[in-house]
Motif scaffolding. Structure first.
Motif, PDB file in Angstrom:
ATOM      1  N   PRO A  99       4.270 -13.386  -2.882  1.00  0.00           N
ATOM      2  CA  PRO A  99       5.376 -14.169  -3.433  1.00  0.00           C
ATOM      3  C   PRO A  99       6.639 -13.975  -2.597  1.00  0.00           C
ATOM      4  CG  PRO A  99       4.977 -12.234  -4.787  1.00  0.00           C
ATOM      5  CD  PRO A  99       3.858 -12.291  -3.797  1.00  0.00           C
ATOM      6  N   VAL A 100       7.471 -15.010  -2.550  1.00  0.00           N
ATOM      7  CA  VAL A 100       8.703 -14.954  -1.749  1.00  0.00           C
ATOM      8  C   VAL A 100       9.615 -13.850  -2.244  1.00  0.00           C
ATOM      9  CG1 VAL A 100      10.710 -16.284  -0.998  1.00  0.00           C
ATOM     10  CG2 VAL A 100       8.511 -17.413  -1.229  1.00  0.00           C
ATOM     11  N   SER A 101       9.577 -13.596  -3.533  1.00  0.00           N
ATOM     12  CA  SER A 101      10.448 -12.552  -4.087  1.00  0.00           C
ATOM     13  C   SER A 101      10.096 -11.161  -3.557  1.00  0.00           C
ATOM     14  CB  SER A 101      10.357 -12.546  -5.619  1.00  0.00           C
ATOM     15  OG  SER A 101       9.041 -12.203  -6.040  1.00  0.00           O
ATOM     16  N   PHE A 102       8.953 -11.055  -2.833  1.00  0.00           N
ATOM     17  CA  PHE A 102       8.560  -9.773  -2.228  1.00  0.00           C
ATOM     18  C   PHE A 102       9.666  -9.239  -1.313  1.00  0.00           C
ATOM     19  CE2 PHE A 102       6.214  -6.802   0.346  1.00  0.00           C
ATOM     20  CZ  PHE A 102       5.229  -6.312  -0.493  1.00  0.00           C
ATOM     21  N   SER A 103      10.451 -10.160  -0.747  1.00  0.00           N
ATOM     22  CA  SER A 103      11.522  -9.756   0.168  1.00  0.00           C
ATOM     23  C   SER A 103      12.622  -8.985  -0.548  1.00  0.00           C
ATOM     24  CB  SER A 103      12.135 -10.983   0.841  1.00  0.00           C
ATOM     25  OG  SER A 103      12.713 -11.863  -0.120  1.00  0.00           O
ATOM     26  N   ASN A 121       0.023 -15.775   9.779  1.00  0.00           N
ATOM     27  CA  ASN A 121       1.352 -15.216  10.064  1.00  0.00           C
ATOM     28  C   ASN A 121       1.590 -13.936   9.280  1.00  0.00           C
ATOM     29  OD1 ASN A 121       1.993 -17.295  11.850  1.00  0.00           O
ATOM     30  ND2 ASN A 121       2.783 -18.605  10.179  1.00  0.00           N
ATOM     31  N   LEU A 122       1.156 -13.940   8.018  1.00  0.00           N
ATOM     32  CA  LEU A 122       1.331 -12.735   7.210  1.00  0.00           C
ATOM     33  C   LEU A 122       0.455 -11.601   7.750  1.00  0.00           C
ATOM     34  CD1 LEU A 122       2.551 -11.311   4.774  1.00  0.00           C
ATOM     35  CD2 LEU A 122       0.712 -12.292   3.352  1.00  0.00           C
ATOM     36  N   ALA A 123      -0.754 -11.922   8.185  1.00  0.00           N
ATOM     37  CA  ALA A 123      -1.652 -10.884   8.744  1.00  0.00           C
ATOM     38  C   ALA A 123      -1.068 -10.298  10.009  1.00  0.00           C
ATOM     39  CB  ALA A 123      -3.018 -11.494   9.024  1.00  0.00           C
ATOM     40  N   LYS A 124      -0.469 -11.147  10.868  1.00  0.00           N
ATOM     41  CA  LYS A 124       0.165 -10.635  12.090  1.00  0.00           C
ATOM     42  C   LYS A 124       1.315  -9.713  11.750  1.00  0.00           C
ATOM     43  CE  LYS A 124      -0.994 -14.498  15.129  1.00  0.00           C
ATOM     44  NZ  LYS A 124      -0.459 -15.612  15.955  1.00  0.00           N
ATOM     45  N   ALA A 125       2.105 -10.106  10.735  1.00  0.00           N
ATOM     46  CA  ALA A 125       3.248  -9.278  10.344  1.00  0.00           C
ATOM     47  C   ALA A 125       2.774  -7.948   9.750  1.00  0.00           C
ATOM     48  CB  ALA A 125       4.116 -10.025   9.342  1.00  0.00           C
ATOM     49  N   ALA A 126       1.685  -7.965   8.997  1.00  0.00           N
ATOM     50  CA  ALA A 126       1.220  -6.730   8.348  1.00  0.00           C
ATOM     51  C   ALA A 126       0.609  -5.749   9.351  1.00  0.00           C
ATOM     52  CB  ALA A 126       0.196  -7.081   7.267  1.00  0.00           C
ATOM     53  N   CYS A 138       4.125  -1.498   8.485  1.00  0.00           N
ATOM     54  CA  CYS A 138       3.631  -2.682   7.756  1.00  0.00           C
ATOM     55  C   CYS A 138       4.638  -3.105   6.707  1.00  0.00           C
ATOM     56  CB  CYS A 138       2.277  -2.357   7.140  1.00  0.00           C
ATOM     57  SG  CYS A 138       1.654  -3.709   6.092  1.00  0.00           S
ATOM     58  N   ALA A 139       5.162  -2.120   5.970  1.00  0.00           N
ATOM     59  CA  ALA A 139       6.146  -2.441   4.929  1.00  0.00           C
ATOM     60  C   ALA A 139       7.387  -3.082   5.526  1.00  0.00           C
ATOM     61  CB  ALA A 139       6.508  -1.172   4.157  1.00  0.00           C
ATOM     62  N   ALA A 140       7.868  -2.511   6.641  1.00  0.00           N
ATOM     63  CA  ALA A 140       9.093  -3.026   7.269  1.00  0.00           C
ATOM     64  C   ALA A 140       8.870  -4.435   7.812  1.00  0.00           C
ATOM     65  CB  ALA A 140       9.547  -2.076   8.375  1.00  0.00           C
ATOM     66  N   ARG A 141       7.714  -4.614   8.537  1.00  0.00           N
ATOM     67  CA  ARG A 141       7.466  -5.927   9.139  1.00  0.00           C
ATOM     68  C   ARG A 141       7.214  -7.010   8.065  1.00  0.00           C
ATOM     69  NH1 ARG A 141       4.361  -2.765  12.854  1.00  0.00           N
ATOM     70  NH2 ARG A 141       2.473  -3.294  11.681  1.00  0.00           N
ATOM     71  N   VAL A 142       6.477  -6.669   7.017  1.00  0.00           N
ATOM     72  CA  VAL A 142       6.208  -7.654   5.952  1.00  0.00           C
ATOM     73  C   VAL A 142       7.495  -8.033   5.224  1.00  0.00           C
ATOM     74  CG1 VAL A 142       5.070  -7.973   3.728  1.00  0.00           C
ATOM     75  CG2 VAL A 142       3.794  -7.013   5.645  1.00  0.00           C
ATOM     76  N   LEU A 143       8.360  -7.023   4.985  1.00  0.00           N
ATOM     77  CA  LEU A 143       9.649  -7.343   4.342  1.00  0.00           C
ATOM     78  C   LEU A 143      10.473  -8.297   5.203  1.00  0.00           C
ATOM     79  CD1 LEU A 143      10.762  -3.908   2.802  1.00  0.00           C
ATOM     80  CD2 LEU A 143      10.054  -5.978   1.588  1.00  0.00           C
ATOM     81  N   GLN A 144      10.470  -8.008   6.533  1.00  0.00           N
ATOM     82  CA  GLN A 144      11.220  -8.894   7.442  1.00  0.00           C
ATOM     83  C   GLN A 144      10.623 -10.301   7.432  1.00  0.00           C
ATOM     84  OE1 GLN A 144      11.334  -7.457  11.474  1.00  0.00           O
ATOM     85  NE2 GLN A 144      12.774  -9.058  12.153  1.00  0.00           N
ATOM     86  N   HIS A 145       9.282 -10.348   7.488  1.00  0.00           N
ATOM     87  CA  HIS A 145       8.606 -11.644   7.456  1.00  0.00           C
ATOM     88  C   HIS A 145       8.920 -12.391   6.146  1.00  0.00           C
ATOM     89  CE1 HIS A 145       5.459 -14.650   7.997  1.00  0.00           C
ATOM     90  NE2 HIS A 145       4.984 -14.320   6.779  1.00  0.00           N
ATOM     91  N   MET A 146       8.893 -11.657   5.052  1.00  0.00           N
ATOM     92  CA  MET A 146       9.152 -12.316   3.775  1.00  0.00           C
ATOM     93  C   MET A 146      10.619 -12.742   3.642  1.00  0.00           C
ATOM     94  SD  MET A 146       6.176 -12.519   2.598  1.00  0.00           S
ATOM     95  CE  MET A 146       6.677 -13.334   1.107  1.00  0.00           C
ATOM     96  N   ARG A 147      11.519 -11.988   4.274  1.00  0.00           N
ATOM     97  CA  ARG A 147      12.928 -12.399   4.257  1.00  0.00           C
ATOM     98  C   ARG A 147      13.107 -13.718   5.016  1.00  0.00           C
ATOM     99  NH1 ARG A 147      13.958  -6.681   5.376  1.00  0.00           N
ATOM    100  NH2 ARG A 147      14.611  -5.662   3.420  1.00  0.00           N
TER     101      ARG A 147
END
Length: 343
Positions: A99-103, A121-126, A138-147
């Motif tokens: 969900p977008v709110s993950f950011s 795209n999400l798999a690359k970010a994770a 993974c947490a940092a990159r996924v948060l950035q991706h979700m932002r």
């Protein structure tokens, strides 16, 4: 859950941790978990959970959640409300997106998304999460991706908002234009109706004026005709009156002359003349005829009245005869009294 199960949850508590792994759960007991606000670590791994209820996002006291090895396909849209969450294990589920709110999980430091059918795209970010460092990355990159996705969503939302606002503005503009046109049309119709009524009024007044002129002309013509008729009648009657007056005058003169002639023949010395003999004989015969007739009292009165009037006329003529005969050189003789018809 029943009272026994609540007691069993208490049995699963160890300090600030609750271990519900391997419990064959198909759903998360959110209401029961909410009764333990001091629990910050929750282990729900190795169950059959397919989704998290929306109420799970209200458990904001959670700091570490293990949901690995479940059957979840989606996460709730309000997941970002778990503001204190630092460790999230989603290993081996069926997630494709987050969900977008993950950011909004600003305190998230550790994340594992291995063995999920994530979109590219999400798999690359994770990336991989094989050790502590990689899971933190993974947490940092996924948060950035979700932002980034959040920004895109916000921009898209803003774009839709502006588009909707523009559409609403255009709609309002069209509505105002339509109302203005309708108002102008009503105003124009009102003006046309007023002009039509004015023309009808003018036409009506013109018709009345024409009718009045016609009536005046008819009246004038009638008066002129009457005057002409009166003049014609007067012109026609005047000669008749004059003729009647002249005839009457001539008739009177004739009677006067006849009476005078009879008087001359009766009262003067001319009664022996040849011209007077027939007249005197006629007068005497007439008087004799009247004496012989058997007439009623009214006829007698009439004859007496005629006799009186005749005597008066003869007396007047006897005074005029000498004056009329003097220029002719005729001298009348003494007259004898005229006898009445009665004698």
């Amino acid at each position: 859950m029943s009272k026994n199960k609540v007691l069993n949850l208490k049995d699963k508590i160890d300090g600030n941790e609750m271990d519900l792994s391997l419990c064959n759960l198909t759903e998360v007991p959110v209401k029961e978990l909410a009764a333990f606000p001091k629990i910050t670590v929750l282990d729900l791994s190795c169950n059959n959970i397919t989704s998290l209820p929306l109420e799970f996002c209200s458990l904001s006291h959670l700091v570490k959640v293990d949901l690995s090895k479940n059957l979840m396909t989606v996460l709730p849209d309000d997941l970002g409300r778990l503001g204190n969450l630092q460790h999230l294990d989603l290993y081996n589920n069926k997630l494709t997106i987050l969900p977008v709110s993950f950011s909004q999980l600003k305190n998230l430091k550790w994340l594992d998304l291995k063995d999920n059918p994530l979109e590219i795209n999400l798999a690359k970010a994770a990336g991989d999460c094989l050790d502590e460092k990689q899971c933190k990355q993974c947490a940092a990159r996924v948060l950035q991706h979700m932002r980034i996705l959040q920004d895109e969503v916000d921009k898209e939302r803003e774009r839709r908002f502006l588009k909707d606002k523009e559409l609403e503005k255009k709609k309002e503009t069209k509505q105002r234009e339509r109302e203005a046109k309708e108002k102008e049309a009503r105003k124009r119709d009102k003006a046309e109706e007023k002009e039509r009524k004015r023309k009808e009024y003018n036409a009506h007044m013109a018709a009345l004026a024409i009718q009045e002129q016609k009536n005046k002309r008819k009246e004038k013509k009638k008066r002129n005709g009457q005057i002409a008729a009166d003049k014609k009648a007067a012109a026609e009657s005047a000669p008749k009156a004059r003729r009647r007056s002249l005839i009457g005058l001539l008739f009177k003169l004739l009677l006067l002359g006849l009476a005078g002639f009879v008087g001359v023949c009766q009262l003067t010395g001319l009664k022996e003349e040849a011209v007077c003999v027939p007249i005197n004989v006629a007068v005497d015969d007439g008087l004799s005829w009247v004496r012989e007739q058997k007439v009623d009292v009214r006829v007698r009165e009439l004859v007496e009245e005629v006799d009186i009037r005749a005597r008066e006329l003869l007396q007047k003529l006897s005074s005029l005869v000498p004056q009329l005969l003097e220029p002719l050189g005729v001298v009348p003789t003494a007259t004898e009294p005229v006898e009445t018809v009665e004698k």
